[in-house]
Scaffold this motif. Structure first.
Motif: not given
Length: 264
Positions: A25-40
Protein backbone atom coordinates in the motif's frame (compact mmCIF):
# COMPACT_ATOMS: atom_id res chain seq x y z
CA UNK A 1 -3.47 -27.92 -1.56
CA UNK A 2 -0.97 -25.76 0.32
CA UNK A 3 -0.38 -22.44 -1.39
CA UNK A 4 3.11 -20.90 -1.54
CA UNK A 5 4.05 -18.25 1.00
CA UNK A 6 4.11 -14.63 -0.13
CA UNK A 7 5.52 -11.41 1.33
CA UNK A 8 3.74 -8.98 -1.02
CA UNK A 9 0.33 -10.68 -1.11
CA UNK A 10 -2.38 -11.30 1.48
CA UNK A 11 -4.24 -14.59 1.09
CA UNK A 12 -7.59 -15.66 2.48
CA UNK A 13 -9.53 -18.74 1.46
CA UNK A 14 -13.27 -18.91 2.07
CA UNK A 15 -14.39 -22.41 1.14
CA UNK A 16 -14.14 -22.58 -2.68
CA UNK A 17 -13.00 -18.96 -3.16
CA UNK A 18 -9.44 -17.63 -2.83
CA UNK A 19 -9.01 -13.92 -2.08
CA UNK A 20 -5.64 -12.43 -3.15
CA UNK A 21 -4.80 -8.89 -2.07
CA UNK A 22 -1.84 -7.04 -3.57
CA UNK A 23 -0.17 -5.71 -0.44
CA UNK A 24 2.28 -2.88 -1.07
CA UNK A 25 0.00 0.00 0.00
CA UNK A 26 2.91 2.39 0.52
CA UNK A 27 3.42 2.36 -3.26
CA UNK A 28 -0.27 2.01 -4.21
CA UNK A 29 0.50 -1.68 -4.80
CA UNK A 30 2.93 -0.97 -7.64
CA UNK A 31 4.22 -4.30 -8.86
CA UNK A 32 7.89 -5.07 -8.21
CA UNK A 33 9.71 -8.22 -9.31
CA UNK A 34 9.02 -9.97 -6.00
CA UNK A 35 5.27 -9.42 -6.28
CA UNK A 36 5.35 -10.51 -9.92
CA UNK A 37 7.02 -13.81 -9.16
CA UNK A 38 4.91 -14.43 -6.05
CA UNK A 39 1.70 -13.84 -7.97
CA UNK A 40 2.78 -16.13 -10.81
CA UNK A 41 3.69 -18.90 -8.36
CA UNK A 42 0.43 -18.49 -6.46
CA UNK A 43 -1.75 -18.61 -9.57
CA UNK A 44 0.11 -21.67 -10.82
CA UNK A 45 -0.47 -23.50 -7.54
CA UNK A 46 -4.10 -22.42 -7.36
CA UNK A 47 -4.71 -23.62 -10.90
CA UNK A 48 -3.94 -27.18 -9.83
CA UNK A 49 -6.51 -27.10 -7.02
CA UNK A 50 -9.68 -28.53 -8.56
CA UNK A 51 -11.70 -27.70 -5.44
CA UNK A 52 -11.04 -23.98 -5.95
CA UNK A 53 -13.74 -22.32 -8.04
CA UNK A 54 -13.06 -18.57 -8.02
CA UNK A 55 -10.18 -16.18 -7.35
CA UNK A 56 -10.77 -12.60 -6.22
CA UNK A 57 -7.92 -10.19 -6.95
CA UNK A 58 -7.82 -6.76 -5.30
CA UNK A 59 -5.44 -4.28 -3.68
CA UNK A 60 -4.77 -3.06 -0.14
CA UNK A 61 -5.06 0.52 1.09
CA UNK A 62 -7.75 1.75 -1.28
CA UNK A 63 -5.84 1.13 -4.53
CA UNK A 64 -5.71 -1.79 -6.92
CA UNK A 65 -2.33 -1.39 -8.63
CA UNK A 66 -0.45 1.70 -9.84
CA UNK A 67 1.50 -0.29 -12.44
CA UNK A 68 5.13 -1.29 -12.39
CA UNK A 69 7.45 -0.15 -9.61
CA UNK A 70 9.46 2.83 -10.89
CA UNK A 71 12.40 1.89 -8.65
CA UNK A 72 12.55 -1.53 -10.29
CA UNK A 73 12.44 0.15 -13.71
CA UNK A 74 15.37 2.38 -12.74
CA UNK A 75 17.37 -0.65 -11.58
CA UNK A 76 16.53 -2.50 -14.79
CA UNK A 77 18.18 0.25 -16.83
CA UNK A 78 21.52 -1.00 -15.53
CA UNK A 79 20.97 -4.32 -17.34
CA UNK A 80 21.71 -4.85 -21.00
CA UNK A 81 18.80 -4.86 -23.44
CA UNK A 82 18.46 -8.65 -23.25
CA UNK A 83 18.12 -8.47 -19.47
CA UNK A 84 15.52 -5.73 -19.70
CA UNK A 85 13.56 -7.73 -22.27
CA UNK A 86 13.53 -10.79 -20.00
CA UNK A 87 12.17 -8.76 -17.08
CA UNK A 88 9.51 -7.14 -19.24
CA UNK A 89 8.47 -10.44 -20.81
CA UNK A 90 7.94 -12.01 -17.39
CA UNK A 91 5.06 -9.61 -16.79
CA UNK A 92 3.51 -10.65 -20.09
CA UNK A 93 3.71 -14.25 -18.91
CA UNK A 94 1.84 -13.28 -15.75
CA UNK A 95 -0.94 -11.80 -17.88
CA UNK A 96 -1.02 -14.88 -20.12
CA UNK A 97 -1.22 -17.18 -17.13
CA UNK A 98 -3.86 -15.08 -15.37
CA UNK A 99 -5.97 -14.94 -18.53
CA UNK A 100 -5.88 -18.74 -18.81
CA UNK A 101 -6.47 -19.37 -15.07
CA UNK A 102 -8.87 -22.35 -14.82
CA UNK A 103 -10.90 -20.70 -12.07
CA UNK A 104 -13.13 -17.67 -12.57
CA UNK A 105 -10.94 -14.60 -11.97
CA UNK A 106 -12.73 -11.59 -10.45
CA UNK A 107 -10.96 -8.24 -10.22
CA UNK A 108 -12.16 -5.74 -7.60
CA UNK A 109 -10.83 -2.31 -8.53
CA UNK A 110 -10.41 0.76 -6.35
CA UNK A 111 -8.26 3.89 -6.56
CA UNK A 112 -5.36 3.62 -9.02
CA UNK A 113 -5.68 1.08 -11.84
CA UNK A 114 -2.72 2.08 -14.00
CA UNK A 115 -0.36 0.39 -16.45
CA UNK A 116 0.15 -3.18 -15.32
CA UNK A 117 -2.84 -2.82 -13.01
CA UNK A 118 -5.00 -2.07 -16.02
CA UNK A 119 -3.43 -5.09 -17.71
CA UNK A 120 -4.48 -7.33 -14.82
CA UNK A 121 -7.99 -5.90 -14.95
CA UNK A 122 -8.10 -6.69 -18.68
CA UNK A 123 -7.60 -10.43 -18.17
CA UNK A 124 -10.25 -10.93 -15.47
CA UNK A 125 -13.46 -12.83 -16.20
CA UNK A 126 -15.49 -10.40 -14.11
CA UNK A 127 -14.41 -6.81 -13.47
CA UNK A 128 -15.99 -4.71 -10.71
CA UNK A 129 -14.84 -1.16 -9.98
CA UNK A 130 -15.67 1.95 -8.02
CA UNK A 131 -16.97 4.78 -10.19
CA UNK A 132 -14.21 7.10 -8.92
CA UNK A 133 -11.34 4.77 -9.90
CA UNK A 134 -8.51 6.28 -11.93
CA UNK A 135 -7.59 4.14 -14.93
CA UNK A 136 -4.85 4.82 -17.45
CA UNK A 137 -1.91 3.68 -19.55
CA UNK A 138 0.74 6.23 -18.49
CA UNK A 139 3.75 4.49 -20.05
CA UNK A 140 4.24 6.83 -23.02
CA UNK A 141 4.24 9.85 -20.68
CA UNK A 142 7.24 8.22 -18.95
CA UNK A 143 9.10 7.61 -22.20
CA UNK A 144 8.41 3.86 -22.29
CA UNK A 145 5.74 1.69 -23.92
CA UNK A 146 2.95 -0.60 -22.61
CA UNK A 147 4.77 -3.50 -24.21
CA UNK A 148 3.24 -6.52 -22.49
CA UNK A 149 -0.04 -4.83 -21.56
CA UNK A 150 -1.26 -3.45 -24.88
CA UNK A 151 -2.26 -6.76 -26.57
CA UNK A 152 -4.50 -7.70 -23.64
CA UNK A 153 -6.12 -4.26 -23.53
CA UNK A 154 -6.78 -4.47 -27.29
CA UNK A 155 -8.49 -7.83 -26.79
CA UNK A 156 -10.58 -6.33 -24.00
CA UNK A 157 -11.76 -3.02 -25.43
CA UNK A 158 -10.66 -3.07 -29.08
CA UNK A 159 -7.92 -1.40 -31.08
CA UNK A 160 -9.59 2.01 -31.58
CA UNK A 161 -10.06 2.76 -27.89
CA UNK A 162 -6.66 1.33 -26.95
CA UNK A 163 -4.91 3.53 -29.49
CA UNK A 164 -6.48 6.66 -28.01
CA UNK A 165 -5.72 5.71 -24.43
CA UNK A 166 -2.16 4.49 -25.02
CA UNK A 167 -1.14 7.36 -27.30
CA UNK A 168 -2.45 10.09 -25.01
CA UNK A 169 -1.80 8.50 -21.57
CA UNK A 170 -5.30 9.75 -20.77
CA UNK A 171 -6.81 9.04 -17.34
CA UNK A 172 -10.44 7.95 -17.08
CA UNK A 173 -12.85 6.91 -14.35
CA UNK A 174 -14.88 3.81 -13.61
CA UNK A 175 -17.93 5.08 -15.48
CA UNK A 176 -15.92 5.38 -18.69
CA UNK A 177 -14.30 2.00 -17.98
CA UNK A 178 -17.79 0.50 -17.92
CA UNK A 179 -18.70 2.16 -21.22
CA UNK A 180 -15.47 0.92 -22.80
CA UNK A 181 -16.16 -2.67 -21.69
CA UNK A 182 -13.05 -2.79 -19.52
CA UNK A 183 -15.19 -3.66 -16.49
CA UNK A 184 -18.64 -5.22 -16.17
CA UNK A 185 -19.89 -3.25 -13.16
CA UNK A 186 -19.15 0.25 -11.85
CA UNK A 187 -20.43 0.92 -8.33
CA UNK A 188 -20.89 4.24 -6.50
CA UNK A 189 -19.39 3.26 -3.13
CA UNK A 190 -17.63 0.51 -1.21
CA UNK A 191 -20.79 -1.14 0.23
CA UNK A 192 -22.24 -1.44 -3.27
CA UNK A 193 -18.89 -2.78 -4.51
CA UNK A 194 -18.86 -5.48 -1.82
CA UNK A 195 -22.48 -6.36 -2.50
CA UNK A 196 -21.74 -6.75 -6.21
CA UNK A 197 -18.74 -8.96 -5.40
CA UNK A 198 -20.85 -11.20 -3.16
CA UNK A 199 -23.54 -11.44 -5.84
CA UNK A 200 -20.98 -12.31 -8.53
CA UNK A 201 -19.39 -15.01 -6.38
CA UNK A 202 -22.83 -16.45 -5.69
CA UNK A 203 -23.55 -16.61 -9.41
CA UNK A 204 -20.24 -18.38 -10.09
CA UNK A 205 -20.91 -20.94 -7.37
CA UNK A 206 -24.25 -21.86 -8.96
CA UNK A 207 -22.33 -23.17 -11.98
CA UNK A 208 -20.77 -26.64 -12.07
CA UNK A 209 -17.02 -26.38 -11.35
CA UNK A 210 -15.67 -28.54 -14.17
CA UNK A 211 -18.26 -27.22 -16.64
CA UNK A 212 -16.98 -23.72 -15.89
CA UNK A 213 -13.37 -24.80 -16.41
CA UNK A 214 -14.19 -26.41 -19.77
CA UNK A 215 -16.32 -23.46 -20.87
CA UNK A 216 -13.59 -20.94 -20.05
CA UNK A 217 -11.00 -22.97 -21.98
CA UNK A 218 -13.37 -23.15 -24.95
CA UNK A 219 -14.09 -19.41 -24.90
CA UNK A 220 -10.38 -18.59 -24.84
CA UNK A 221 -9.69 -21.02 -27.69
CA UNK A 222 -12.45 -19.43 -29.78
CA UNK A 223 -10.50 -16.17 -29.99
CA UNK A 224 -7.23 -17.83 -30.97
CA UNK A 225 -7.95 -20.87 -33.15
CA UNK A 226 -9.71 -21.44 -36.50
CA UNK A 227 -13.46 -21.96 -36.11
CA UNK A 228 -13.46 -25.55 -37.36
CA UNK A 229 -10.78 -26.53 -34.84
CA UNK A 230 -12.68 -24.83 -32.02
CA UNK A 231 -15.92 -26.60 -32.91
CA UNK A 232 -14.17 -29.99 -33.11
CA UNK A 233 -12.67 -29.34 -29.67
CA UNK A 234 -16.07 -28.16 -28.39
CA UNK A 235 -17.73 -31.41 -29.50
CA UNK A 236 -15.18 -33.46 -27.57
CA UNK A 237 -15.57 -31.26 -24.49
CA UNK A 238 -19.36 -31.54 -24.69
CA UNK A 239 -19.26 -35.34 -24.97
CA UNK A 240 -16.91 -35.48 -21.97
CA UNK A 241 -19.19 -33.19 -19.95
CA UNK A 242 -22.56 -34.73 -20.86
CA UNK A 243 -21.39 -38.24 -19.91
CA UNK A 244 -19.81 -37.05 -16.64
CA UNK A 245 -20.95 -36.79 -13.03
CA UNK A 246 -21.81 -33.10 -13.15
CA UNK A 247 -24.30 -33.48 -15.99
CA UNK A 248 -25.92 -36.45 -14.26
CA UNK A 249 -26.28 -34.46 -11.03
CA UNK A 250 -27.41 -31.29 -12.80
CA UNK A 251 -30.17 -32.95 -14.80
CA UNK A 252 -31.34 -34.99 -11.80
CA UNK A 253 -31.47 -31.85 -9.65
CA UNK A 254 -33.53 -30.10 -12.34
CA UNK A 255 -36.03 -32.95 -12.49
CA UNK A 256 -36.22 -33.11 -8.68
CA UNK A 257 -36.60 -29.31 -8.44
CA UNK A 258 -33.62 -28.88 -6.09
CA UNK A 259 -30.19 -27.26 -6.19
CA UNK A 260 -27.35 -29.39 -7.59
CA UNK A 261 -24.75 -30.58 -5.10
CA UNK A 262 -22.17 -27.95 -6.05
CA UNK A 263 -24.50 -24.97 -5.48
CA UNK A 264 -24.52 -23.15 -2.10
Amino acid sequence: MKLPDATTLLLERNDDVLHITLNRPESRNAMNLIMLEELRALLAAAGKDRSLRAIVLRGAGGHFCAGGDIKDMATARRDDQAGQARINRSFGRLLEEAAAQPQVLISVLEGAVLGGGLGLASVSDIGICLANCRFGLPETSLGVIPAQIAPFVVRRIGLTHTRRLALTAARFDGIEALHLGLVHFSEPDVPALEQRLASSIGQVLRCAPQANRRTKALLLASSEQPLEDVLDQAADLFAEAVTGKEAAEGTLAFVQKRKPGWAP
